[in-house]
Scaffold this active site. Structure first.
Site, PDB file in Angstrom:
ATOM      1  N   LYS A 150      12.516  -9.997   8.527  1.00 19.47           N
ATOM      2  CA  LYS A 150      11.445 -10.756   9.212  1.00 19.47           C
ATOM      3  C   LYS A 150      10.266  -9.373   9.743  1.00 19.47           C
ATOM      4  CE  LYS A 150      13.931 -14.490   9.486  1.00 19.47           C
ATOM      5  NZ  LYS A 150      13.285 -15.531   8.744  1.00 19.47           N
ATOM      6  N   HIS A 269      18.919 -20.439  -2.304  1.00 20.55           N
ATOM      7  CA  HIS A 269      18.207 -20.813  -0.633  1.00 20.55           C
ATOM      8  C   HIS A 269      18.072 -22.229  -1.171  1.00 20.55           C
ATOM      9  CE1 HIS A 269      15.852 -21.634   2.651  1.00 20.55           C
ATOM     10  NE2 HIS A 269      16.267 -20.401   3.153  1.00 20.55           N
TER      11      HIS A 269
END
Length: 418
Positions: A150, A269
């Site tokens: 992130k 994902h």
């Protein structure tokens, strides 16, 4: 047709049907079976040119749902020949392609599919599977640790690589591209791949452990996706990643074949899954998407966290986690498993627990998911007040402590965070 005996080769589906007021359950169930196989809205003379008995889907059982007068479960059996071999795409086009817009239904949800070995054997399945992955990584007897880098969007490639290095150096096994990191103006994919590879090799040299970073190969075209996968292989990295629902099953299956042929692990994902599986009465349950992924191919897949959710969710989640990992899964309605599923020898997929978890969840996570899982802490690593590497260290220490305590026979569920 309640007298129908299901065959071992049939593909069985459990639908949760909510018919429009006034439509009897039998009619709604039969409509679902017909529309998702040979039926059309009227009788056509060409029906006489084929044996419909051999090819039609049949609604063979209807069971009411306790506490829901307007809903019921319809069981449908499809003959194997209705489907193209080795194509998840065709399986879904047939079973859930049209019927969900049906006028006679208020809502429709596919709760589970029984995939017979005769069909699952036409798929390659996961490129490597759990055991081969452990052998490749030389990591045994514990869950694997990951971390999503992130801020997901906005870092330059160089700084991105630096964050990767710090996490791996601190003790994580993997770091991860976020699902929406593809190739944006501020960080083109090739730059990211190169800097991440550098980070991996540096961290490997310094820790003596095998490291990986899930390089997201998802792209706008299949050709571009393969180009990225090939570049990753040329860099010698161990693992790449794909968003299988947005990328599509056709692309995913191609990528999985490439990964097996070239020794790359494939992390999957599930971006977009909630669009399909969030509603309780309409869409598809995630366990169906998970089974589809195991056939299409992937070595890891995101599977929710359980922690901090309701207890009932736990059994359901563990139900599809077992569908991903095990060879043979018994029918168990309390875990949401409507059919006994036999995968025969198809490799298993590691479930990934990710999203809002942090180091205090570690005892619960190791206890719930066991060894065969990947625990992913994004903010739970990078949000450490001292930085990424100490955050990674904290996670690794917590994991090793939990595993050691469990191996010494202590009850993690009871002792918790002490």
């Amino acid at each position: 047709t309640p007298e129908y005996q299901t065959k071992d080769t049939d593909i069985l589906a459990a639908f949760r049907v909510t018919p429009q007021p006034g439509v009897p359950p039998e009619e709604a169930g039969a409509a679902v079976a017909a529309e998702s196989s040979t039926g059309t809205w009227t009788t056509v003379w060409t029906d006489g040119l084929t044996s419909l008995d051999r090819y039609k889907g049949r609604c063979y059982d209807i069971e009411p749902l306790p506490g829901e007068e307007s809903q019921f479960i319809a069981y449908v059996a499809y003959p194997l020949d209705l489907f193209e071999e080795g194509s998840v795409t065709n399986l879904f086009t047939s079973i859930v392609g049209n019927v969900f817009g049906f006028k006679a239904l208020r809502a429709l949800r596919l709760e589970d599919l029984r995939i017979p070995p005769a069909y699952s054997k036409t798929f390659q399945g996961p490129p490597h599977g759990i055991q081969v992955e452990r052998d490749k990584l030389n990591k045994y007897g514990r869950p694997l640790l990951g971390c999503t880098i992130k801020p997901k969007l906005g870092l330059s490639a160089k700084n991105y690589g630096r964050a990767v290095y710090e996490c791996l150096r601190g003790g994580l096994d993997f770091t991860k591209d976020d699902e929406n990191v593809n190739s944006q103006p501020f960080m083109r994919w090739r730059d990211r791949f190169v800097f991440c590879a550098e980070a991996i090799y540096k961290a490997q040299a310094e820790t003596g452990e095998i490291k990986g970073h899930y390089l997201n190969a998802t792209a706008g075209t299949c050709e571009e996706m393969m180009k990225r996968a090939i570049f990753a292989r040329e860099l010698g990295v161990p693992i790449i990643m794909h968003d299988y629902l947005t990328g599509g099953f056709t692309a995913n299956t191609s990528l999985a074949h490439y990964c097996r042929d070239n020794g790359l692990l494939l992390h999957i994902h599930r971006a977009m899954h909630a669009v399909i599986d969030r509603q309780k009465i309409h869409g598809m349950h995630f366990r169906v998407l998970a089974k589809a992924l195991r056939m299409s191919g992937g070595d890891h897949i995101h599977a929710g966290t359980v922690v901090g959710k309701l207890e009932g969710e736990r059994d359901i989640t563990l139900g599809f986690v077992d569908l991903l990992r095990d060879d043979f899964i018994e029918k168990d309605r309390s875990r949401g498993i409507y059919f006994t599923q036999d995968w025969v020898s198809m490799p298993g997929v590691l479930p990934v627990a990710s999203g809002g978890i942090h180091v205090w969840h570690m005892p619960a996570l190791t206890e719930i998911f066991g060894d065969d899982s990947v625990l992913q802490f994004g903010g739970g690593t990078l949000g450490h007040p001292w930085g990424n590497a100490p955050g990674a260290v904290a996670n690794r220490v917590a994991l090793e402590a939990c595993v050691q305590a469990r191996n010494e026979g202590r009850d993690l569920a009871r002792e918790g965070n002490e």
